[in-house]
Design a protein around this motif. Structure first.
Motif, short mmCIF file in Angstrom:
data_model
loop_
_atom_site.label_atom_id
_atom_site.label_comp_id
_atom_site.label_asym_id
_atom_site.label_seq_id
_atom_site.Cartn_x
_atom_site.Cartn_y
_atom_site.Cartn_z
N UNK A 143 57.79 60.01 56.50
CA UNK A 143 56.96 60.14 55.31
C UNK A 143 56.08 58.90 55.21
N UNK A 144 54.84 59.09 54.83
CA UNK A 144 53.93 57.95 54.68
C UNK A 144 53.08 58.17 53.44
N UNK A 145 52.73 57.08 52.78
CA UNK A 145 51.89 57.20 51.59
C UNK A 145 51.13 55.91 51.38
N UNK A 146 50.05 56.00 50.66
CA UNK A 146 49.23 54.81 50.45
C UNK A 146 48.39 54.99 49.19
N UNK A 147 48.24 53.88 48.46
CA UNK A 147 47.35 53.88 47.30
C UNK A 147 46.29 52.82 47.53
N UNK A 207 49.55 64.75 37.68
CA UNK A 207 49.25 63.76 36.65
C UNK A 207 50.25 63.81 35.49
N UNK A 208 50.59 65.03 35.08
CA UNK A 208 51.41 65.17 33.87
C UNK A 208 52.91 65.29 34.14
N UNK A 209 53.26 65.72 35.32
CA UNK A 209 54.67 65.81 35.67
C UNK A 209 55.12 67.23 35.92
N UNK A 210 56.34 67.34 36.43
CA UNK A 210 56.93 68.63 36.80
C UNK A 210 58.10 68.90 35.88
N UNK A 211 58.01 69.93 35.08
CA UNK A 211 59.19 70.34 34.32
C UNK A 211 59.58 71.78 34.57
N UNK A 212 58.77 72.50 35.31
CA UNK A 212 59.19 73.81 35.81
C UNK A 212 58.41 74.08 37.09
N UNK A 253 62.14 75.78 44.20
CA UNK A 253 62.48 74.60 43.41
C UNK A 253 61.42 73.53 43.57
N UNK A 254 61.38 72.66 42.60
CA UNK A 254 60.54 71.46 42.67
C UNK A 254 61.33 70.31 42.04
N UNK A 255 61.07 69.11 42.50
CA UNK A 255 61.73 67.94 41.93
C UNK A 255 61.17 67.68 40.53
N UNK A 256 62.08 67.62 39.55
CA UNK A 256 61.65 67.29 38.20
C UNK A 256 61.25 65.82 38.16
N UNK A 257 60.05 65.55 37.69
CA UNK A 257 59.60 64.17 37.68
C UNK A 257 58.45 64.01 36.70
N UNK A 258 58.32 62.82 36.15
CA UNK A 258 57.11 62.53 35.38
C UNK A 258 55.91 62.53 36.32
N UNK A 259 54.72 62.45 35.76
CA UNK A 259 53.53 62.54 36.58
C UNK A 259 53.52 61.55 37.74
N UNK A 294 56.50 58.66 44.64
CA UNK A 294 56.56 59.78 43.69
C UNK A 294 55.82 60.99 44.25
N UNK A 295 54.71 60.76 44.94
CA UNK A 295 53.98 61.90 45.51
C UNK A 295 54.72 62.45 46.73
N UNK A 296 55.33 61.57 47.50
CA UNK A 296 56.16 62.07 48.62
C UNK A 296 57.28 62.95 48.05
#
Lengths: 396, 212
Positions: free
Chosen positions: A99-103, A330-335, A342-348, A358-360
């Motif tokens: 996994x790789x990510x960058x900001x 941006x807003x998060x995953x709650x469903x 399935x999806x990982x529940x997480x804030x934005x 968080x994006x990974x």
């Protein structure tokens, strides 16, 4: 001009004229100030499962049994054979990660975030991620690139990485000396013609480079085949403009101030899934990339998304779902999205203190039959427009 | 958004010459195929199976069904060899059951078709074979079983023709294991593939050869 590769060779410190990379690995802490996301009230910890309300009862759930069959194996082969590295020194010391990510820090009111995750099919077989991404910037110009190695090509993972290193830099070198007025033409025919020419030449050079590496390392160019998503963003006195093109599948979309989305280029597709007729470094690629190039004024653009097919396919058609995807990021995953398991529940994720990881995590969503590598690159305006600051129903 | 499937069609010759061990071996082979694939998560998620039989006529005895819900059919051998009828039915089934890509929907993966036959066609087959070659709606593997099947005819419907000289239970067992491996390999396909290139199969087992 900078390399800016998300996995630059260790020991080298590529210069970043604009937008210093905040992070090169999803495991490191971000230094980018971000607007913190609040926790989601009532959101479960870990995964959110479609239709799951309580602990399972009764006979074993075949879906759970299926999930248990998936393995997560380390890659058995070296990421790049020594004979290839010998002819592509830029790969020397390359630190491959599943996994790789960058900001990238804010670029004049815009932020660039990229993440890539190895798909379950590769994890199950113990093979490498074949997606790559990159971003280079100079002055008012930003170039974004995503490449996805063809599954049938034995060194496509190397091909996608080389393309993401070579092509943006070559293109940037050809346009960085253009006078500002050349860009202030906006979305004119003259600018489009000039851009098509430099894109064609840059892709030609990249194909030639990759083909030379293949030949010198006793491989053939087809062994390095990959698809390409390429976008350029220029901020100018005459207005912002976006250019985009692609070879193969995946998608590039833009989100507009009014909350709508547009697809910027046409993917290569056939009657059946996964059918692509042209890859980099095929002979058709330069002309293909030049022909598909589109140019848009960017004044009302809030976000540009580049998605490899591993993200595009589960959300297809992305032109219809890109807004919901960005809102969730941006807003998060709650469903979970409709049809997702399935999806990982997480804030934005975009507001997380560590947006990379968080994006990974967000890319770990589970949808039946969708197990490819997943890569998403976002260029978005900050602060984010109100129209994207609340989740609509997660329909697809 | 809907799940993209890997449609798999098995066309089994059930003419009278298949009576006895051969038809029993095909039945057992299909049962083993299902059991084998149920251990493969990508096959479970994408592979859908259908069985078409042909003797004096052609029938789709099992419509395209996801692996977990697939019940191996009962097969019996009798009658002649309606090869052309089976190909025509195959085309009709694929037209009806396989989703093509549109601007709003991803298509299914390209179907896999396995044809087993041990004899000469007894009906008209050339026209529908030409149609198959022209439309190329699937990756087709044809297997000539025993000494009676004509590989020249099979080559008119498939670029991949295999020969299984001995119609022993062991040879059928190996063949269906190979079919399972082929489906598993196709189901693991991710992302882009060259639309113009022939698909790659695992090497066939020792008792099965590629027709020259």
């Amino acid at each position: 001009m900078s390399d800016g590769s998300p996995n630059a060779p260790s020991g080298e410190a590529p210069s970043q004229p604009v937008g210093e990379p905040a992070e090169v690995s999803s495991s490191e802490a971000s230094t980018v100030p971000v607007e913190q996301a609040p926790p989601i009230p009532g959101a479960p910890r870990g995964g959110v499962n479609a239709g799951e309300a309580s602990a399972p009862v009764g006979p074993p759930d075949p879906e759970r049994q299926r999930s248990a069959l998936w393995k997560d194996l380390p890659a058995a082969d070296p990421w790049c054979p020594a004979e290839v590295v010998a002819h592509e020194p830029s790969l020397c010391g390359f630190d491959y990660q599943h996994n790789a990510a960058k900001v990238w820090t804010d670029v004049q009111g815009w932020r660039i975030v990229a993440a890539s995750r190895r798909g379950r099919n590769h994890a199950h077989r113990g093979t490498h991620r074949e997606d790559s991404f990159n971003c280079v910037t100079a002055g008012d110009l930003t170039i974004l690139c995503v490449a996805d190695g063809a599954g049938s090509a034995k060194l496509s993972r190397v091909g996608s990485e080389v393309v993401c290193r070579e092509l943006p830099s070559r293109l940037l070198a050809k346009v960085s000396n253009w006078i500002p007025e050349a860009w202030s033409l906006g979305a004119s025919d003259e600018l489009l013609t000039r851009l098509r020419h430099v894109v064609k030449v840059s892709v030609e050079e990249t194909c030639a480079h990759l083909s030379a590496v293949a030949t010198q390392s006793n491989n053939v160019p087809k062994d390095f085949r990959c698809t390409l998503l390429l976008a350029a963003f220029h901020r100018g006195v005459g207005g912002d403009c976006f250019a985009a093109t692609q070879v193969g599948d995946g998608t590039i979309c833009q989100l507009l101030r009014n909350g709508e989305a547009e697809q910027l280029t046409e993917p290569d597709s056939g009657d059946f899934s996964g059918e692509v007729t042209c890859f980099v470094p095929d002979a058709c690629a330069p002309e293909n990339a030049a022909e598909k190039l589109t140019l848009r004024r960017g004044d009302n653009v809030e976000c540009l998304l580049l998605c490899s097919d591993g993200v595009d396919d589960p959300f297809f058609p992305m032109r219809r779902n890109a807004v919901a995807v960005f809102r969730q990021l941006y807003n998060g995953v709650n469903e979970p999205f409709a049809d997702f398991e399935s999806q990982t529940a997480q804030p934005g994720p975009l507001r997380d203190a560590e947006p990379q990881s968080a994006i990974v995590d967000w890319l770990s969503f589970v949808k039946r039959g969708e197990n490819d590598d997943r890569t998403i690159v976002l260029l978005y305006r900050v602060p984010v427009n109100d129209v994207f600051r609340q989740n609509g129903p997660p329909e697809c | 958004m809907s799940v993209r499937r890997l449609p798999v069609y098995i066309l089994a010759d059930c003419s009278s010459s298949m009576a006895g061990d051969p038809i029993e071996s095909v039945k057992q082979g299909i049962r083993s195929l299902r059991a084998e694939l149920l251990g493969n998560p990508s096959a479970i998620e994408t592979a859908h199976l259908s069985v078409i039989t042909f003797d004096s006529g052609a029938r789709q005895v099992t419509p395209l069904t996801e692996l977990a819900g697939f019940t191996p059919p009962e097969l019996a051998a009798s009658g002649t060899t309606s090869f052309g009828g089976a190909l025509k039915l195959l085309l009709n089934c694929m037209d009806r059951e396989v989703k093509k890509g549109t601007p709003d929907q991803k298509g299914d993966w390209k179907p896999l078709v396995f044809i087993l036959t041990d004899g000469q066609p007894t009906d008209q087959w050339q026209g529908v074979a030409d149609d198959l070659k022209k439309r190329r709606p699937a990756n087709i593997v044809a297997v000539a079983c025993g000494n009676g099947a004509d590989t020249t005819i099979l080559k008119q419907v498939s670029e991949t023709v295999l020969v299984m000289k001995q119609m022993s239970p062991n040879a059928f067992s190996q063949f269906f294991k190979w079919v399972s491996d082929s489906i598993a390999q196709e189901s693991k396909k991710t992302g882009a593939a060259d639309a113009g290139q022939p698909f790659k199969l695992p090497p066939p087992p020792p008792q099965i050869t590629i027709a020259p």
